[in-house]
Design a protein around this motif. Sequence first.
Motif, short mmCIF file in Angstrom:
data_model
loop_
_atom_site.label_atom_id
_atom_site.label_comp_id
_atom_site.label_asym_id
_atom_site.label_seq_id
_atom_site.Cartn_x
_atom_site.Cartn_y
_atom_site.Cartn_z
N ILE A 224 -10.62 18.57 -5.27
CA ILE A 224 -11.86 17.83 -5.57
C ILE A 224 -12.64 17.63 -4.27
O ILE A 224 -13.85 17.83 -4.23
CB ILE A 224 -11.55 16.47 -6.25
CG1 ILE A 224 -10.92 16.71 -7.62
CG2 ILE A 224 -12.83 15.64 -6.38
CD1 ILE A 224 -10.46 15.45 -8.34
N ILE A 257 -8.55 8.30 -7.87
CA ILE A 257 -9.98 8.10 -8.11
C ILE A 257 -10.29 6.61 -8.10
O ILE A 257 -11.29 6.16 -7.54
CB ILE A 257 -10.40 8.73 -9.47
CG1 ILE A 257 -10.02 10.21 -9.53
CG2 ILE A 257 -11.88 8.52 -9.75
CD1 ILE A 257 -10.72 11.10 -8.51
N GLN A 289 -20.11 8.87 -9.23
CA GLN A 289 -19.31 10.08 -9.46
C GLN A 289 -17.85 9.71 -9.74
O GLN A 289 -17.21 10.29 -10.62
CB GLN A 289 -19.37 11.02 -8.25
CG GLN A 289 -20.65 11.84 -8.19
CD GLN A 289 -20.73 12.63 -6.89
OE1 GLN A 289 -20.43 12.11 -5.81
NE2 GLN A 289 -21.12 13.89 -6.99
N SER A 290 -17.32 8.76 -8.98
CA SER A 290 -15.91 8.43 -9.18
C SER A 290 -15.70 7.81 -10.57
O SER A 290 -14.69 8.06 -11.21
CB SER A 290 -15.37 7.55 -8.06
OG SER A 290 -16.04 6.33 -8.02
N ILE A 293 -15.68 10.68 -13.05
CA ILE A 293 -14.41 11.43 -13.01
C ILE A 293 -13.31 10.60 -13.68
O ILE A 293 -12.51 11.12 -14.46
CB ILE A 293 -14.03 11.81 -11.56
CG1 ILE A 293 -15.06 12.79 -11.00
CG2 ILE A 293 -12.63 12.41 -11.50
CD1 ILE A 293 -14.86 13.17 -9.55
N CYS A 318 -11.32 20.10 -16.14
CA CYS A 318 -11.63 20.80 -14.89
C CYS A 318 -13.14 21.05 -14.78
O CYS A 318 -13.77 20.77 -13.75
CB CYS A 318 -10.85 22.10 -14.91
SG CYS A 318 -10.82 22.89 -13.36
N ILE A 321 -15.02 17.73 -14.16
CA ILE A 321 -14.92 17.25 -12.77
C ILE A 321 -15.80 18.09 -11.86
O ILE A 321 -16.54 17.58 -11.03
CB ILE A 321 -13.44 17.27 -12.28
CG1 ILE A 321 -12.61 16.25 -13.07
CG2 ILE A 321 -13.36 16.97 -10.79
CD1 ILE A 321 -11.12 16.24 -12.73
N CYS A 325 -18.93 16.82 -9.53
CA CYS A 325 -18.91 16.99 -8.08
C CYS A 325 -20.14 17.73 -7.59
O CYS A 325 -20.62 17.51 -6.47
CB CYS A 325 -17.65 17.73 -7.64
SG CYS A 325 -16.17 16.74 -7.89
#
Length: 327
Positions: A224, A257, A289-290, A293, A318, A321, A325
């Motif tokens: 990540i 995370i 973003q966190s 996720i 996948c 995420i 990102c």
Amino acid sequence: MKFRFYGNSQLVSLLEKMTANNKAAKTVLFFGEKGTGRKTLAEYYCSLLMCENPIESKPCGECKACKNIANHVHPDIIYAETSGKLGGYSVDTAKRICSDAFIKPNNGDKKIYIFADCHSMDVRTQNTLLKIIEEPPEHVFFIFTSNSKNDFLPTIISRCSSFGVSDCSEEECRTALAEKGYTSEQIDSAVKSFHGNIGMCISFIEDEKLRNSVELTKTLVNSIISNDEYNLCAALYSLGKERNSIREALAMLDRQIRDCAVILSGKKDNIGCYPEGAYRLADVLTASQSIKIHNAINSAWHAVETNANTAVILSALCAEIASVCCA
Ligand SMILES: [Zn+2]
């Protein structure tokens, strides 16, 4: 043989007071992270209820009941059987226990049913148990252990005395591990990954599978950080199809995370197994973003419970995420 506890001392003394004053709760839930000692506390509560000669409100550790409990052979302590892909409790198991509960105990005057690790217990199973929990026979007690209260219906929770079980301090954890005879190198690397969680530290030292899971978490986090979708997918696929291992890996990644979000909010309180990774994640991810996720991991975690194909779930995770990102 005496019980020795690290951490959770207030909870232990509360249980001791309850039983000494004949106010022992009939249905108890111990909830907290895996490894914090939920099962040990469940056994301790059994000893408090069944010890023949308690000493200053504590189980004696010497009587037949105490010894049987320590050796897991007490005939009136019944561990409910698990079944199915996720090791859950079936309606049939609940029905069997409901009728068994009316049979008198073998030895003393109590019978205790333990439902360990009730992660998201089937609603039908809970509803089957509800009636007996509402009006249990005089001699019957129930103990549940789980990650969180949210694993249960509110109707069950309202009938339970719920107790949160937490990690002890890293120092207490080190002392407990040293007492078990582990070397300082083993203790250092275990505490670095699992902090004050004694159970997880012991598993880390004893179980290669958990050490591999920690390595896998590091690979996922590093993928990540470097925004490497290919490596992220490859690492997730390496988990195979076993639903509980996939869930465990997702939970470990999620803690990273969560740690990253905590660091971004200016606090220091790591619970993940890869603290450096959490700091490096905080350099590349924003708080929003966190959270995205975390939500993606959380939905994948729940989807694993359904009959959906795990490879499909993981490839969707996948992609999700990677898109967060890149945004
Ligand atoms: Zn005893």
